[in-house]
Design an enzyme around this catalytic site. Structure first.
Site, PDB file in Angstrom:
ATOM      1  N   ASP A   1      -4.751   9.476  -0.857  1.00 50.43           N
ATOM      2  CA  ASP A   1      -3.944  10.397  -1.638  1.00 50.43           C
ATOM      3  C   ASP A   1      -2.903  10.972  -0.656  1.00 50.43           C
ATOM      4  O   ASP A   1      -3.118  10.936   0.562  1.00 50.43           O
ATOM      5  CB  ASP A   1      -4.870  11.496  -2.176  1.00 50.43           C
ATOM      6  CG  ASP A   1      -4.105  12.585  -2.881  1.00 50.43           C
ATOM      7  OD1 ASP A   1      -3.403  12.280  -3.848  1.00 50.43           O
ATOM      8  OD2 ASP A   1      -4.197  13.743  -2.442  1.00 50.43           O
TER       9      ASP A   1
ATOM     10  N   ASP B   1      -0.429  14.213  -1.205  1.00 48.87           N
ATOM     11  CA  ASP B   1      -0.388  15.685  -1.128  1.00 48.87           C
ATOM     12  C   ASP B   1      -1.799  16.249  -0.975  1.00 48.87           C
ATOM     13  O   ASP B   1      -2.668  15.998  -1.808  1.00 48.87           O
ATOM     14  CB  ASP B   1       0.204  16.269  -2.420  1.00 48.87           C
ATOM     15  CG  ASP B   1       1.715  16.097  -2.480  1.00 48.87           C
ATOM     16  OD1 ASP B   1       2.340  16.005  -1.411  1.00 48.87           O
ATOM     17  OD2 ASP B   1       2.253  16.081  -3.598  1.00 48.87           O
TER      18      ASP B   1
HETATM   19  P1  B16 Z   1       5.736  14.865  -8.562  1.00 47.48           P
HETATM   20  P2  B16 Z   1      -1.021  13.605  -5.028  1.00 47.48           P
HETATM   21  C1  B16 Z   1       0.375  15.082  -6.776  1.00 47.48           C
HETATM   22  O1  B16 Z   1       0.321  14.327  -5.607  1.00 47.48           O
HETATM   23  C2  B16 Z   1       0.315  16.576  -6.481  1.00 47.48           C
HETATM   24  O2  B16 Z   1      -0.961  16.915  -5.933  1.00 47.48           O
HETATM   25  C3  B16 Z   1       0.510  17.350  -7.760  1.00 47.48           C
HETATM   26  O3  B16 Z   1       0.488  18.737  -7.493  1.00 47.48           O
HETATM   27  C4  B16 Z   1       1.856  16.952  -8.396  1.00 47.48           C
HETATM   28  O4  B16 Z   1       2.055  17.624  -9.633  1.00 47.48           O
HETATM   29  C5  B16 Z   1       1.856  15.436  -8.622  1.00 47.48           C
HETATM   30  O5  B16 Z   1       1.634  14.775  -7.385  1.00 47.48           O
HETATM   31  C6  B16 Z   1       3.171  14.950  -9.218  1.00 47.48           C
HETATM   32  O6  B16 Z   1       4.184  15.139  -8.279  1.00 47.48           O
HETATM   33  O7  B16 Z   1       6.260  15.990  -9.382  1.00 47.48           O
HETATM   34  O8  B16 Z   1       6.309  14.792  -7.168  1.00 47.48           O
HETATM   35  O9  B16 Z   1       5.833  13.527  -9.285  1.00 47.48           O
HETATM   36  O10 B16 Z   1      -1.957  14.707  -4.619  1.00 47.48           O
HETATM   37  O11 B16 Z   1      -1.570  12.710  -6.122  1.00 47.48           O
HETATM   38  O12 B16 Z   1      -0.470  12.843  -3.838  1.00 47.48           O
HETATM   39 MG    MG Z   2      -3.783  15.420  -3.540  1.00 50.40          MG
END
Ligand code: B16
Ligand code: MG
Length: 209
Positions: free
Chosen positions: A7, A9
């Protein structure tokens, strides 16, 4: 085990605060109460699903689909301005060295992120070259806890799901990994989730599993 799927974030980089500040700005404009506790519920959740969580407290007249898309787009513009300021210093030496060592040991490495900004983030922080495949919000139709993002990562790597282990910080991501038939390592928030097969408090502990 032949491959690690990470993953992004909350595992490799920490953009929670940028998500928070961007959502806070659009929530304030709509007169919606939003705080860091609500922000925690957005971990691993797609952009549009995040907006639906924020709108639970919205008291204005109903928003159309296109209104919602405009709000999400506005949030993303604000968020990307913060991402543009990121540099390789936003990744710890421990994380970078662990990825290098896993590659030296012959593992394939992939990203499995819900984010549509994953490739941009990886470029900004100088991590792109470590990954053999990137599965992200741009190639999925269902977000975690659906296993799609991880199954795609395995497919892009050319590996069986059973040969992949996922490293995740979100409960929904651990559930996604288990549904994909993969082993799951919980870190950060997911350290306390009992569905994880392994739990680590430091990224470098990956080298001891
Ligand atoms: P975006 P991950 C996720 O990343 C985030 O944890 C989440 O908070 C966010 O809403 C989602 O990506 C979508 O992100 O707006 O940049 O498309 O933890 O799956 O790497
Ligand atoms: Mg994450």
């Amino acid at each position: 085990m032949r491959a690690f799927i990470f993953d992004l974030d909350g595992v490799l980089v920490f953009t929670d605060k940028y998500h928070y500040l961007a959502w806070k700005q659009v929530a304030d404009e709509l007169g919606i109460y939003f705080d860091e506790i609500i922000n925690n519920r957005l971990r691993g959740v797609s952009r549009m699903e995040s907006l639906e969580i924020i709108l639970e407290r919205y008291e204005g007249s109903p928003l159309s689909r296109s209104d919602k898309e405009k709000v999400a787009e506005k949030k993303n513009e604000i968020y990307r301005k913060s991402l543009a300021e990121m540099t390789p210093n936003d990744v710890t030496e421990e994380t970078r060295n662990t990825l290098i060592e896993l590659k030296n040991r012959g593992y394939k490495l992939a990203i499995g992120s819900s984010s549509k900004n994953a490739k941009f983030i990886l470029e900004r922080v100088g991590l792109t070259q470590y990954f053999d495949a990137i599965s992200d919000g741009t190639n999925i139709t269902k977000s975690k806890p659906d296993p799609e993002v991880y199954l795609k990562a395995a497919e892009f790597l050319g590996e069986e799901a059973s040969e992949c282990v996922v490293v995740e910080d979100a409960y929904s991501g651990i559930d996604a990994a288990k549904s994909a038939g993969m082993e799951a390592i919980g870190i950060g928030d997911a350290y306390s989730y009992d569905r994880a097969d392994y739990r680590i408090s430091l990224f470098s502990e990956l080298l001891e599993i």
